[in-house]
Scaffold this active site. Structure first.
Site, PDB file in Angstrom:
ATOM      1  CD  GLU A   1       4.288   6.172   1.778  1.00 44.57           C
ATOM      2  OE1 GLU A   1       3.870   6.552   2.888  1.00 44.57           O
ATOM      3  OE2 GLU A   1       3.541   5.732   0.896  1.00 44.57           O
TER       4      GLU A   1
ATOM      5  CB  CYS B   1      -7.978   0.809   5.312  1.00 41.91           C
ATOM      6  SG  CYS B   1      -7.400   2.346   6.026  1.00 41.91           S
TER       7      CYS B   1
ATOM      8  CG  HIS C   1      -4.476  -1.984  11.341  1.00 42.63           C
ATOM      9  ND1 HIS C   1      -4.863  -2.161  10.034  1.00 42.63           N
ATOM     10  CD2 HIS C   1      -4.270  -0.661  11.487  1.00 42.63           C
ATOM     11  CE1 HIS C   1      -4.906  -0.987   9.428  1.00 42.63           C
ATOM     12  NE2 HIS C   1      -4.548  -0.066  10.278  1.00 42.63           N
TER      13      HIS C   1
ATOM     14  CB  ILE D   1      -0.979  -0.021   1.191  1.00 44.95           C
ATOM     15  CG1 ILE D   1      -1.846  -1.274   1.119  1.00 44.95           C
ATOM     16  CG2 ILE D   1      -1.865   1.210   1.207  1.00 44.95           C
ATOM     17  CD1 ILE D   1      -2.589  -1.456  -0.197  1.00 44.95           C
TER      18      ILE D   1
END
Length: 766
Positions: free
Chosen positions: A495, A654, A705, A442
């Site tokens: 990132e 999400c 998560h 992602i």
């Protein structure tokens, strides 16, 4: 007249809870140290409110992870799969609790986490209760009683906060067919009765029931359940004083129901729906007091005392002072802790702001002013408030005529790709040459302690720009090489230069300011520091070209350009309240459009514009959806439509339910959408199947998560489920979300398994 707070931030002014939880999870501290941190935060919060002069101070608004999960533990709504965790002799109640939130993968057990979704239209995520037919409930945790006792020890007879029984059930999900979760009210009511009995025995006088569903569209059965539950509670507890708290919207057609409930006080949100006051005052019975939510619990702008006093005085004229409570609009959970910690903000702008601690003072000042105080400090505060509010309206910092003119000149063509998806898909296949079941991630990869330390050293001046740049390039190159080695098809640069997916862009756009300690909880230990949009927005310079070009230069595979979409930047910021949100969103969309066009010019042929917040931004009432969706979808399309057909536009969403807005998702016209699907076991994909979603889709097969590592077989099974509802030629394979918060060891294992699962699925299809 009395004051009260619906809830206070629980992360700590310096994110003490986040740090303690993460240290506990990693084994660096013992349970008692974590519990001590929690107790210290509670005492700090209670003392702030006590010293300010708040009349009713809440308890049980503190949580180690999530208030809905707390309620599930308290009432014994613990799914069977976690029972073995509780039986392990070294596990505490908190270990069970964290296993429900995060999953559990040790002691020979491998247990998935409970589902997580957005808390109404906020950026907070709650853990979804799981309900079964004829489910029985049992009082399982003493948390609420311990907190009440702790407040009493601090000299405060506090107001316990409970999620109302009906809202708690409505927040959950039926995990088997053949029943309605509201049918469980009769089974759950005895546990609520037991809780109230114990609290009353401890000396509690007030109970706050949070019932935010009263501001939504609710069924006749829900209305009947509300009446039944509160009638029974009042019958059993005639001496306890009940506050029914509603927030995030107006009561509207539920007003007659809300005022008829046998409560002592009804709280209404006059920030989100000021118009409701007149209707409520017209219908409120003589035995009901009103709590006026006049201080914004979800934004950071200083309260306009004159505006709030007008509401309070209107209510006083009808009800008298003794039936009025002054409060924030909702829990201050959604506000940063303390503006006093912001020492570097531009003074003019800082004077427009108010955080949780300051909002507490605003509530107290409003009560005093409405009561006709002669206190000189309060009157001086009133004069300062009027000057700050007036100064913000006329400040030259806010307005940029060029930006306003550009928004006014937007045409329908600006929100349209050159050709339909069918034509674009052919050109993209020809250009990109991607395999069946293409794999990607992602966007972000783990931001290790080392990476974060580089950023901190750079900000302090301990690393030069050249040194920092070299370190980030090394980390980016390593990540590109590793993705190549394991066989991912479409790469990302990781990132590592970014602090946050919204903050990073806000720092490069005009019209934003940033705090140093303006943290709010997103979920669990995950905290975000939303930017503050104070003025008109524009992009003075490219924002991501440098790192996208560098990453692409390191590989022959495609590297995605990674951007955050206009709606998400809007939703996850503290937004100016002096113009429509739609206007601000279009300003952001034009800035993102400029970046997308520049990425394409720089040779980036796959560009992801993340919009995880588009569902979150929906108004809570369906009658108001279409106006929002019209401008939100338009904003995305403006940002994405400046490129050629062969450039592939992705978006990511999400933890959202898509069934009701699937047509609008399709109207966004992204070439590829990636969504969360693993926690829901691909249930969310049904909406796309029923609608026959025309474009490509990547249903997440790996729940990021949770720290647990899914097996290849588990992901293959999820892909098999996906193929049952979506043609294989439309499917991508990816995690649920970005990997920034994970550790490299678990990330590497999970992604290697994911690539293997995709290859096996592709081979089976062929």
């Amino acid at each position: 007249m009395q004051t009260h707070i619906l809830g206070y931030p629980r992360i700590g002014s310096k994110r003490e809870l986040k740090k303690a939880c993460e240290q506990y999870w990693s084994g660096k501290i013992l349970l008692e140290e974590l519990l001590t941190t929690g107790r210290n935060i509670c005492n700090h919060n209670w003392n702030i409110q006590k010293e300010a002069g708040i009349d009713l101070i809440p308890c049980n608004d503190f949580s180690y992870y999530d208030q809905v999960l707390d309620m599930s533990l308290i009432v014994g709504a613990i799914p069977v799969r976690y029972h073995e965790v509780a039986l392990k002799k070294n596990n505490s109640e908190l270990d069970l609790y964290f296993a429900m939130a995060r999953g559990y993968q040790k002691d020979g057990l491998d247990i998935t986490a409970m589902e997580m979704t957005k808390w109404f239209d906020t950026n907070y995520h709650y853990i979804v209760p799981e309900f079964y037919k004829n489910q029985q409930f049992t009082l399982t945790s003493d948390k609420i009683f311990n907190e009440f006792a702790g407040a009493k020890q601090a000299g405060i007879n506090s107001k316990p906060v409970l999620i109302g029984l009906v809202s708690y059930l409505l927040l959950g999900k039926e995990k088997e067919e053949g029943f309605d979760k509201l049918d469980l009210a009769k089974n759950l009511l005895p546990v609520y009765t037991e809780i109230l009995t114990k609290l009353q025995d401890q000396g509690a006088q007030w109970i706050q029931f949070d019932e935010p569903f009263l501001t939504l569209d609710v069924t006749e059965k829900a209305k009947e359940t509300y009446q039944y539950v509160y009638r029974e509670l009042r019958k059993q507890f005639p001496l306890l004083k009940f506050i029914v708290a509603t927030y995030f919207n107006g009561l509207k057609d539920n007003a007659s129901l809300a005022v008829s409930l046998p409560a002592d006080v009804l709280h209404i949100d006059l920030v989100r729906n000021p118009e409701q006051l007149a209707d409520i005052l017209h219908t409120v019975p003589e035995n009901l007091s009103l709590s006026l939510g006049v201080v914004d619990g979800r934004n950071i702008w200083k309260n306009d005392y004159e505006k709030s006093l007008a509401f309070i005085k209107k209510a006083i004229e009808k009800l008298g002072t003794e039936r009025i409570f002054v409060a924030p609009s909702c829990s201050l959970l959604h506000s940063p802790c303390d503006l006093d910690f912001e020492t570097a903000l531009q003074p003019e702008i800082k004077n427009w702001l108010s955080f949780a601690k300051q909002k507490v003072k605003e509530v107290v000042s409003l009560k005093a002013l409405a009561s006709g105080t002669e206190d000189e400090s309060i009157l001086a505060d009133f004069e300062d408030n009027k000057k700050a509010v007036a100064g913000r309206k006329t400040s030259s910092l806010i307005h940029n005529d060029k930006v306003k003119q550009r928004v006014a000149a937007i045409t329908e063509e600006d929100a349209q790709r050159k050709n339909s998806f069918r034509i674009r898909k052919e050109r993209q296949q020809e250009s990109l040459q991607l395999p069946l079941f293409p794999t990607t991630t992602i966007g972000s990869f783990p931001q290790t302690t080392e990476v974060r330390s580089w950023r901190a050293q750079f900000k302090k001046g301990d690393l030069s720009a050249e040194q920092y740049d070299a370190l980030l390039k090394e980390e980016t190159q390593r990540t590109i090489r590793w993705q190549e080695e394991i066989g991912i098809d479409v790469l990302v640069h990781g990132e590592f230069e970014r602090n946050d997916m919204v903050e990073y862009f806000g720092e490069k756009l005009e019209g934003f300011i940033f705090t140093k300690n303006g943290w709010v909880q997103s979920y669990g230990s995950r905290c975000v520091k939303p930017p503050v949009i104070f003025g008109d927005i524009s992009r003075p310079d490219p924002m991501t070209i440098y790192w996208s070009q560098y990453a692409q230069s390191q590989t022959n595979k495609w590297v995605k350009g990674m951007l955050t979409g206009p709606v998400t930047i809007l939703q996850w910021s503290f937004v100016r309240d002096d113009q429509p949100r739609s206007e601000t969103c279009k300003q952001i969309a034009l800035a993102i459009r400029d970046e997308v066009v520049d990425l394409e010019k720089a040779g980036i042929r796959i560009i992801q514009i993340d919009e995880p917040a588009i569902r979150e931004g929906l108004p809570l009432r369906k009658a108001e959806w279409q106006n929002y969706l019209k401008w939100a979808v338009e904003a995305f399309r403006i940002s994405a439509s400046g490129v050629e057909d062969a450039t592939q536009i992705h978006t990511h969403m999400c933890y959202s339910e898509f069934n009701d807005i699937i047509k609008n998702i399709a109207d966004m016209d992204a070439d590829v959408i990636t969504i969360e699907c693993s926690r829901s076991q691909m249930e969310l994909l049904n909406a796309f199947a029923d609608f026959k979603y025309p474009n490509e889709i990547g249903p997440g097969v790996y729940d990021i998560h949770s720290p647990r590592v899914p097996s290849k077989e588990e992901m293959i099974e999820l892909l098999r489920k996906a193929q049952n509802v979506i043609p294989a030629t439309q499917l991508w394979v990816n995690p649920d979300c970005g990997l920034k918060t994970r550790h490299w060891e678990e990330t590497e294992k999970a992604l290697i398994a994911m690539v293997a699962a995709a290859k096996e699925a592709s081979a089976a299809y062929a």
